[in-house]
Design a protein around this motif. Structure first.
Motif, PDB file in Angstrom:
ATOM      1  N   PHE A  38      47.728  42.923  35.643  1.00  0.00           N
ATOM      2  CA  PHE A  38      46.308  42.925  36.005  1.00  0.00           C
ATOM      3  C   PHE A  38      45.547  43.789  35.018  1.00  0.00           C
ATOM      4  O   PHE A  38      46.066  44.803  34.553  1.00  0.00           O
ATOM      5  CB  PHE A  38      46.150  43.512  37.417  1.00  0.00           C
ATOM      6  CG  PHE A  38      44.732  43.610  37.893  1.00  0.00           C
ATOM      7  CD1 PHE A  38      44.113  42.537  38.498  1.00  0.00           C
ATOM      8  CD2 PHE A  38      44.014  44.786  37.734  1.00  0.00           C
ATOM      9  CE1 PHE A  38      42.796  42.636  38.944  1.00  0.00           C
ATOM     10  CE2 PHE A  38      42.705  44.891  38.171  1.00  0.00           C
ATOM     11  CZ  PHE A  38      42.095  43.802  38.786  1.00  0.00           C
ATOM     12  N   SER A  39      44.318  43.400  34.696  1.00  0.00           N
ATOM     13  CA  SER A  39      43.442  44.257  33.910  1.00  0.00           C
ATOM     14  C   SER A  39      42.000  43.893  34.220  1.00  0.00           C
ATOM     15  O   SER A  39      41.641  42.702  34.228  1.00  0.00           O
ATOM     16  CB  SER A  39      43.712  44.089  32.411  1.00  0.00           C
ATOM     17  OG  SER A  39      42.980  45.054  31.684  1.00  0.00           O
ATOM     18  N   HIS A  40      41.184  44.922  34.499  1.00  0.00           N
ATOM     19  CA  HIS A  40      39.775  44.673  34.826  1.00  0.00           C
ATOM     20  C   HIS A  40      38.965  45.942  34.600  1.00  0.00           C
ATOM     21  O   HIS A  40      39.424  47.041  34.935  1.00  0.00           O
ATOM     22  CB  HIS A  40      39.645  44.246  36.292  1.00  0.00           C
ATOM     23  CG  HIS A  40      38.336  43.621  36.615  1.00  0.00           C
ATOM     24  ND1 HIS A  40      37.209  44.364  36.858  1.00  0.00           N
ATOM     25  CD2 HIS A  40      37.975  42.327  36.709  1.00  0.00           C
ATOM     26  CE1 HIS A  40      36.198  43.549  37.103  1.00  0.00           C
ATOM     27  NE2 HIS A  40      36.638  42.303  37.014  1.00  0.00           N
ATOM     28  N   THR A  49      38.794  51.106  32.461  1.00  0.00           N
ATOM     29  CA  THR A  49      39.490  49.881  32.831  1.00  0.00           C
ATOM     30  C   THR A  49      40.737  50.240  33.626  1.00  0.00           C
ATOM     31  O   THR A  49      41.380  51.249  33.350  1.00  0.00           O
ATOM     32  CB  THR A  49      39.890  49.096  31.561  1.00  0.00           C
ATOM     33  OG1 THR A  49      38.703  48.702  30.871  1.00  0.00           O
ATOM     34  CG2 THR A  49      40.705  47.856  31.885  1.00  0.00           C
ATOM     35  N   LEU A  50      41.065  49.419  34.613  1.00  0.00           N
ATOM     36  CA  LEU A  50      42.306  49.547  35.357  1.00  0.00           C
ATOM     37  C   LEU A  50      43.229  48.456  34.828  1.00  0.00           C
ATOM     38  O   LEU A  50      42.861  47.280  34.817  1.00  0.00           O
ATOM     39  CB  LEU A  50      42.063  49.371  36.853  1.00  0.00           C
ATOM     40  CG  LEU A  50      43.295  49.659  37.702  1.00  0.00           C
ATOM     41  CD1 LEU A  50      42.896  50.494  38.905  1.00  0.00           C
ATOM     42  CD2 LEU A  50      43.959  48.389  38.132  1.00  0.00           C
ATOM     43  N   THR A  51      44.394  48.857  34.334  1.00  0.00           N
ATOM     44  CA  THR A  51      45.368  47.919  33.780  1.00  0.00           C
ATOM     45  C   THR A  51      46.715  48.185  34.414  1.00  0.00           C
ATOM     46  O   THR A  51      47.137  49.338  34.511  1.00  0.00           O
ATOM     47  CB  THR A  51      45.471  48.088  32.247  1.00  0.00           C
ATOM     48  OG1 THR A  51      44.201  47.812  31.661  1.00  0.00           O
ATOM     49  CG2 THR A  51      46.514  47.153  31.657  1.00  0.00           C
ATOM     50  N   ALA A  52      47.374  47.119  34.846  1.00  0.00           N
ATOM     51  CA  ALA A  52      48.699  47.261  35.457  1.00  0.00           C
ATOM     52  C   ALA A  52      49.706  46.415  34.692  1.00  0.00           C
ATOM     53  O   ALA A  52      49.395  45.294  34.268  1.00  0.00           O
ATOM     54  CB  ALA A  52      48.650  46.825  36.920  1.00  0.00           C
ATOM     55  N   PHE A 127      47.370  51.926  34.931  1.00  0.00           N
ATOM     56  CA  PHE A 127      46.634  52.805  34.029  1.00  0.00           C
ATOM     57  C   PHE A 127      45.153  52.781  34.371  1.00  0.00           C
ATOM     58  O   PHE A 127      44.572  51.703  34.520  1.00  0.00           O
ATOM     59  CB  PHE A 127      46.745  52.306  32.586  1.00  0.00           C
ATOM     60  CG  PHE A 127      48.111  52.351  31.986  1.00  0.00           C
ATOM     61  CD1 PHE A 127      48.402  53.256  30.973  1.00  0.00           C
ATOM     62  CD2 PHE A 127      49.116  51.472  32.394  1.00  0.00           C
ATOM     63  CE1 PHE A 127      49.652  53.294  30.389  1.00  0.00           C
ATOM     64  CE2 PHE A 127      50.367  51.505  31.811  1.00  0.00           C
ATOM     65  CZ  PHE A 127      50.638  52.416  30.810  1.00  0.00           C
ATOM     66  N   VAL A 128      44.529  53.942  34.465  1.00  0.00           N
ATOM     67  CA  VAL A 128      43.067  54.049  34.439  1.00  0.00           C
ATOM     68  C   VAL A 128      42.785  54.655  33.081  1.00  0.00           C
ATOM     69  O   VAL A 128      43.185  55.785  32.794  1.00  0.00           O
ATOM     70  CB  VAL A 128      42.522  54.938  35.582  1.00  0.00           C
ATOM     71  CG1 VAL A 128      41.008  55.094  35.452  1.00  0.00           C
ATOM     72  CG2 VAL A 128      42.882  54.338  36.934  1.00  0.00           C
ATOM     73  N   VAL A 129      42.128  53.879  32.221  1.00  0.00           N
ATOM     74  CA  VAL A 129      42.043  54.227  30.806  1.00  0.00           C
ATOM     75  C   VAL A 129      40.658  53.895  30.257  1.00  0.00           C
ATOM     76  O   VAL A 129      39.978  53.005  30.786  1.00  0.00           O
ATOM     77  CB  VAL A 129      43.160  53.478  30.034  1.00  0.00           C
ATOM     78  CG1 VAL A 129      42.998  51.978  30.098  1.00  0.00           C
ATOM     79  CG2 VAL A 129      43.311  53.951  28.616  1.00  0.00           C
ATOM     80  N   ASP A 130      40.250  54.612  29.205  1.00  0.00           N
ATOM     81  CA  ASP A 130      39.001  54.251  28.533  1.00  0.00           C
ATOM     82  C   ASP A 130      39.105  52.811  28.056  1.00  0.00           C
ATOM     83  O   ASP A 130      40.112  52.414  27.453  1.00  0.00           O
ATOM     84  CB  ASP A 130      38.740  55.158  27.320  1.00  0.00           C
ATOM     85  CG  ASP A 130      38.331  56.568  27.698  1.00  0.00           C
ATOM     86  OD1 ASP A 130      38.053  56.816  28.890  1.00  0.00           O
ATOM     87  OD2 ASP A 130      38.301  57.422  26.794  1.00  0.00           O
ATOM     88  N   SER A 131      38.082  52.013  28.316  1.00  0.00           N
ATOM     89  CA  SER A 131      38.090  50.606  27.934  1.00  0.00           C
ATOM     90  C   SER A 131      38.246  50.420  26.430  1.00  0.00           C
ATOM     91  O   SER A 131      38.749  49.396  25.978  1.00  0.00           O
ATOM     92  CB  SER A 131      36.806  49.925  28.415  1.00  0.00           C
ATOM     93  OG  SER A 131      36.716  50.007  29.828  1.00  0.00           O
TER      94      SER A 131
END
Length: 141
Positions: A38-40, A49-52, A127-131
């Motif tokens: 997932f990524s959004h 962005t939240l990426t899994a 991950f909660v990361v800078d886009s």
């Protein structure tokens, strides 16, 4: 006109997310499977962005020591099997299916491996990361 700009921005975000997911596998061994989940973009936290990703380790499989994107806060959930993890100077710990842990931005992940030599293990890393960050995982040199 606004719709076209929105679609262009959305396409750019999708391309960045795809690149981030592709680079998540760089610290993993040949038998490991790193699969995008997932990524959004997070709408109420601009620039984040939240990426899994799902990481499946074969029996005895392990990642190389690595770091993650400097902005990345990571939540890890063990889906099946058991994962041994060691972050920074903390102790190595084995997490079993249903257990979770987290990593603060900038921490070094010295050990991430399947704790079993006979059974596979699966981990969901969120991950909660800078886009703007395009590399999620960087192996040690």
């Amino acid at each position: 006109m606004k719709a076209n700009r929105f679609l262009a921005a959305l396409a750019a975000l999708a391309a960045t997310a795809a690149l981030s997911l592709a680079t998540a596998a760089t610290a993993h061994g040949a038998g490991d499977n790193v699969k995008p989940n997932f990524s959004h973009a997070i709408p109420n936290i601009p620039g984040k962005t939240l990426t899994a990703v799902e990481v499946t380790y074969p029996p005895g499989g392990a990642s190389q020591p690595h770091t993650h994107a400097k902005s990345a806060f990571i939540y890890a959930y063990v889906v099946s099997g058991a994962i041994e993890s060691k972050v920074d100077d903390g102790p190595a710990r084995v997490y079993k299916a249903g257990e979770s842990f987290y990593e603060q931005p900038g921490q070094h992940h010295g050990v991430s491996r399947n704790a079993s030599k006979t059974e596979p293990a699966k981990l969901l890393a969120v991950f909660v990361v800078d886009s703007s960050e395009t590399t999620l995982t960087t192996p040690d040199k």
